[in-house]
Design a protein around this motif. Structure first.
Motif, PDB file in Angstrom:
ATOM      1  N   ASP A   2      37.332 -59.022  -0.468  1.00 62.68           N
ATOM      2  CA  ASP A   2      37.150 -57.534  -0.327  1.00 62.68           C
ATOM      3  C   ASP A   2      37.115 -57.143   1.190  1.00 62.68           C
ATOM      4  O   ASP A   2      37.916 -56.319   1.532  1.00 62.68           O
ATOM      5  CB  ASP A   2      36.177 -56.866  -1.105  1.00 62.68           C
ATOM      6  N   ARG A   3      36.137 -57.753   1.807  1.00 61.12           N
ATOM      7  CA  ARG A   3      36.184 -57.513   3.273  1.00 61.12           C
ATOM      8  C   ARG A   3      37.498 -57.950   4.202  1.00 61.12           C
ATOM      9  O   ARG A   3      37.713 -57.237   5.056  1.00 61.12           O
ATOM     10  CB  ARG A   3      34.918 -58.348   3.765  1.00 61.12           C
ATOM     11  N   ALA A   4      38.084 -58.976   3.666  1.00 56.90           N
ATOM     12  CA  ALA A   4      39.327 -59.684   4.404  1.00 56.90           C
ATOM     13  C   ALA A   4      40.286 -58.458   4.351  1.00 56.90           C
ATOM     14  O   ALA A   4      41.307 -58.069   5.329  1.00 56.90           O
ATOM     15  CB  ALA A   4      39.582 -60.820   4.064  1.00 56.90           C
ATOM     16  N   LYS A   5      40.607 -57.859   3.173  1.00 54.80           N
ATOM     17  CA  LYS A   5      41.444 -56.982   2.813  1.00 54.80           C
ATOM     18  C   LYS A   5      41.207 -55.614   3.654  1.00 54.80           C
ATOM     19  O   LYS A   5      42.315 -55.123   4.370  1.00 54.80           O
ATOM     20  CB  LYS A   5      41.507 -56.352   1.304  1.00 54.80           C
ATOM     21  N   LYS A   6      40.013 -55.125   3.647  1.00 51.96           N
ATOM     22  CA  LYS A   6      39.596 -54.149   4.539  1.00 51.96           C
ATOM     23  C   LYS A   6      39.949 -54.199   5.999  1.00 51.96           C
ATOM     24  O   LYS A   6      40.589 -53.677   6.726  1.00 51.96           O
ATOM     25  CB  LYS A   6      38.283 -53.519   4.446  1.00 51.96           C
ATOM     26  N   VAL A   7      39.700 -55.359   6.528  1.00 54.79           N
ATOM     27  CA  VAL A   7      39.748 -55.789   8.157  1.00 54.79           C
ATOM     28  C   VAL A   7      41.246 -55.803   8.176  1.00 54.79           C
ATOM     29  O   VAL A   7      41.695 -55.451   9.339  1.00 54.79           O
ATOM     30  CB  VAL A   7      38.940 -57.021   8.516  1.00 54.79           C
ATOM     31  N   SER A   8      41.847 -56.480   7.363  1.00 52.02           N
ATOM     32  CA  SER A   8      43.477 -56.549   7.729  1.00 52.02           C
ATOM     33  C   SER A   8      44.136 -55.052   7.648  1.00 52.02           C
ATOM     34  O   SER A   8      45.059 -54.920   8.543  1.00 52.02           O
ATOM     35  CB  SER A   8      44.078 -57.665   6.453  1.00 52.02           C
ATOM     36  N   ASN A   9      43.805 -54.352   6.736  1.00 51.67           N
ATOM     37  CA  ASN A   9      44.429 -53.136   6.794  1.00 51.67           C
ATOM     38  C   ASN A   9      44.046 -52.398   8.237  1.00 51.67           C
ATOM     39  O   ASN A   9      44.916 -51.866   8.841  1.00 51.67           O
ATOM     40  CB  ASN A   9      43.996 -52.162   5.663  1.00 51.67           C
ATOM     41  N   VAL A  10      42.914 -52.513   8.598  1.00 52.81           N
ATOM     42  CA  VAL A  10      42.217 -51.701   9.745  1.00 52.81           C
ATOM     43  C   VAL A  10      43.066 -52.526  10.884  1.00 52.81           C
ATOM     44  O   VAL A  10      43.715 -51.646  11.910  1.00 52.81           O
ATOM     45  CB  VAL A  10      41.031 -52.066   9.948  1.00 52.81           C
ATOM     46  N   LEU A  11      43.140 -53.793  11.187  1.00 54.65           N
ATOM     47  CA  LEU A  11      43.993 -54.454  12.051  1.00 54.65           C
ATOM     48  C   LEU A  11      45.522 -54.174  12.065  1.00 54.65           C
ATOM     49  O   LEU A  11      46.107 -53.790  13.237  1.00 54.65           O
ATOM     50  CB  LEU A  11      43.881 -55.828  12.079  1.00 54.65           C
ATOM     51  N   ARG A  12      46.169 -53.879  10.893  1.00 50.54           N
ATOM     52  CA  ARG A  12      47.728 -53.331  10.988  1.00 50.54           C
ATOM     53  C   ARG A  12      47.523 -52.010  11.320  1.00 50.54           C
ATOM     54  O   ARG A  12      48.741 -51.747  12.115  1.00 50.54           O
ATOM     55  CB  ARG A  12      47.862 -53.510   9.469  1.00 50.54           C
ATOM     56  N   ILE A  13      46.771 -51.053  10.865  1.00 51.61           N
ATOM     57  CA  ILE A  13      46.919 -49.780  11.715  1.00 51.61           C
ATOM     58  C   ILE A  13      46.670 -49.645  13.218  1.00 51.61           C
ATOM     59  O   ILE A  13      47.679 -48.988  13.569  1.00 51.61           O
ATOM     60  CB  ILE A  13      45.565 -48.800  10.753  1.00 51.61           C
ATOM     61  N   ILE A  14      45.829 -50.313  13.740  1.00 56.71           N
ATOM     62  CA  ILE A  14      45.705 -50.385  14.842  1.00 56.71           C
ATOM     63  C   ILE A  14      46.811 -51.046  15.863  1.00 56.71           C
ATOM     64  O   ILE A  14      47.445 -50.302  16.800  1.00 56.71           O
ATOM     65  CB  ILE A  14      44.448 -51.485  15.449  1.00 56.71           C
ATOM     66  N   VAL A  15      47.602 -52.049  15.230  1.00 56.98           N
ATOM     67  CA  VAL A  15      48.904 -52.475  15.569  1.00 56.98           C
ATOM     68  C   VAL A  15      49.902 -51.222  15.486  1.00 56.98           C
ATOM     69  O   VAL A  15      50.742 -51.245  16.498  1.00 56.98           O
ATOM     70  CB  VAL A  15      49.125 -53.891  14.855  1.00 56.98           C
TER      71      VAL A  15
ATOM     72  N   ILE B   1      47.947 -57.662  19.356  1.00 53.30           N
ATOM     73  CA  ILE B   1      48.422 -58.575  18.719  1.00 53.30           C
ATOM     74  C   ILE B   1      48.028 -59.917  18.846  1.00 53.30           C
ATOM     75  O   ILE B   1      47.659 -60.770  17.965  1.00 53.30           O
ATOM     76  CB  ILE B   1      49.967 -58.534  18.720  1.00 53.30           C
ATOM     77  N   ALA B   2      47.655 -60.389  20.320  1.00 51.60           N
ATOM     78  CA  ALA B   2      47.228 -61.670  20.576  1.00 51.60           C
ATOM     79  C   ALA B   2      45.602 -61.830  19.941  1.00 51.60           C
ATOM     80  O   ALA B   2      45.521 -62.661  19.352  1.00 51.60           O
ATOM     81  CB  ALA B   2      47.058 -61.917  22.026  1.00 51.60           C
ATOM     82  N   LEU B   3      44.794 -60.636  20.117  1.00 55.19           N
ATOM     83  CA  LEU B   3      43.460 -60.690  19.424  1.00 55.19           C
ATOM     84  C   LEU B   3      43.332 -60.717  18.044  1.00 55.19           C
ATOM     85  O   LEU B   3      42.819 -61.501  17.444  1.00 55.19           O
ATOM     86  CB  LEU B   3      42.725 -59.292  19.917  1.00 55.19           C
ATOM     87  N   TYR B   4      44.690 -60.371  17.567  1.00 57.95           N
ATOM     88  CA  TYR B   4      44.637 -60.304  16.028  1.00 57.95           C
ATOM     89  C   TYR B   4      45.138 -61.638  15.426  1.00 57.95           C
ATOM     90  O   TYR B   4      44.358 -62.162  14.550  1.00 57.95           O
ATOM     91  CB  TYR B   4      45.831 -59.064  15.593  1.00 57.95           C
ATOM     92  N   TYR B   5      45.853 -62.263  16.212  1.00 61.32           N
ATOM     93  CA  TYR B   5      46.111 -63.706  16.002  1.00 61.32           C
ATOM     94  C   TYR B   5      45.358 -64.683  16.260  1.00 61.32           C
ATOM     95  O   TYR B   5      44.900 -65.513  15.338  1.00 61.32           O
ATOM     96  CB  TYR B   5      47.634 -63.974  16.525  1.00 61.32           C
ATOM     97  N   THR B   6      44.590 -64.552  17.205  1.00 63.97           N
ATOM     98  CA  THR B   6      43.594 -65.754  17.600  1.00 63.97           C
ATOM     99  C   THR B   6      42.155 -65.288  17.564  1.00 63.97           C
ATOM    100  O   THR B   6      41.207 -65.959  17.723  1.00 63.97           O
ATOM    101  CB  THR B   6      43.874 -65.922  19.304  1.00 63.97           C
ATOM    102  N   GLY B   7      42.019 -64.047  17.047  1.00 62.50           N
ATOM    103  CA  GLY B   7      40.580 -63.621  16.955  1.00 62.50           C
ATOM    104  C   GLY B   7      39.580 -64.342  15.631  1.00 62.50           C
ATOM    105  O   GLY B   7      38.431 -63.874  15.584  1.00 62.50           O
ATOM    106  N   GLY B   8      40.275 -65.030  14.809  1.00 64.71           N
ATOM    107  CA  GLY B   8      39.719 -65.684  13.726  1.00 64.71           C
ATOM    108  C   GLY B   8      39.306 -64.696  12.601  1.00 64.71           C
ATOM    109  O   GLY B   8      38.546 -64.740  11.982  1.00 64.71           O
ATOM    110  N   PHE B   9      40.250 -63.941  12.294  1.00 66.45           N
ATOM    111  CA  PHE B   9      40.460 -63.073  11.160  1.00 66.45           C
ATOM    112  C   PHE B   9      40.827 -63.769  10.006  1.00 66.45           C
ATOM    113  O   PHE B   9      42.099 -63.919  10.007  1.00 66.45           O
ATOM    114  CB  PHE B   9      40.874 -61.728  11.551  1.00 66.45           C
ATOM    115  N   CYS B  10      40.059 -64.470   9.060  1.00 68.73           N
ATOM    116  CA  CYS B  10      40.625 -65.118   8.080  1.00 68.73           C
ATOM    117  C   CYS B  10      40.018 -64.911   6.772  1.00 68.73           C
ATOM    118  O   CYS B  10      38.962 -64.305   6.628  1.00 68.73           O
ATOM    119  CB  CYS B  10      40.147 -66.718   8.340  1.00 68.73           C
ATOM    120  N   TYR B  11      40.551 -65.045   5.616  1.00 72.07           N
ATOM    121  CA  TYR B  11      40.369 -64.856   4.400  1.00 72.07           C
ATOM    122  C   TYR B  11      39.515 -66.412   4.206  1.00 72.07           C
ATOM    123  O   TYR B  11      40.296 -67.371   4.307  1.00 72.07           O
ATOM    124  CB  TYR B  11      41.524 -64.812   3.374  1.00 72.07           C
TER     125      TYR B  11
END
Length: 154
Positions: free
Chosen positions: A9-22, A55-65
């Motif tokens: 659940d948390r990963a889905k929310k974080v992923s949506n927020v990061l997509r909106i920021i991009v 984009i670099a922070l999104y990719y390398t920031g450790g955001f994982c399911y």
């Protein structure tokens, strides 16, 4: 010690927020090229730099399911990066008696936090890739810290 959790659940929310920021970083670039066409190169360079950094922070920031199943017999960690491209499912399964240490790496706040696992495989020391914990809750990170502390006492 037994731990079993996932951060679906948390990963889905974080992923949506990061997509909106991009997407919010892409919009000014599109507006600039389609309607405004600024002659100031510093503004244009700032917009591109902002997009690249996000984009670099999104990719390398450790955001994982992450899905962790730690039992007295084995440690099983399943994970994949939330970045929408080059997404690859990975899994670490290691018997507890072969684990040398487990560490929870601190990040900047929760950004960049990770799980480090080191063990002995076929007589050699194996360092597994870091598992990003930036999308995990503080409670889940604390559970992993307690689990990691149980290995430092051995």
């Amino acid at each position: 010690m037994t731990i079993k959790f996932d951060n679906k659940d948390r990963a889905k929310k974080v992923s949506n927020v990061l997509r909106i920021i991009v997407m919010l970083a892409i919009v000014p670039i599109g507006i600039n090229y389609l309607w405004i066409e600024t002659t100031d190169k510093m503004v244009e360079m700032f917009m591109w730099l902002f997009l690249i950094v996000i984009i670099a922070l999104y990719y390398t920031g450790g955001f994982c399911y992450v899905e962790v199943d730690a039992s007295p017999a084995k440690l099983d960690v399943k994970y994949y990066n939330l970045f929408p491209f080059w997404r690859e499912y990975k899994r670490i399964v290691i018997p507890v008696e072969r684990i040398k240490y487990v560490k929870v790496r601190k990040g900047l706040g929760r950004f960049g936090a990770g799980l480090l696992i080191c063990g002995r495989i076929k007589g050699r020391l194996a360092m597994f890739p870091s598992v990003g914990l930036s999308a995990c809750s503080q409670k889940q990170i604390e559970e992993l810290k307690v689990y990691a502390a149980s290995f430092s006492n051995k």
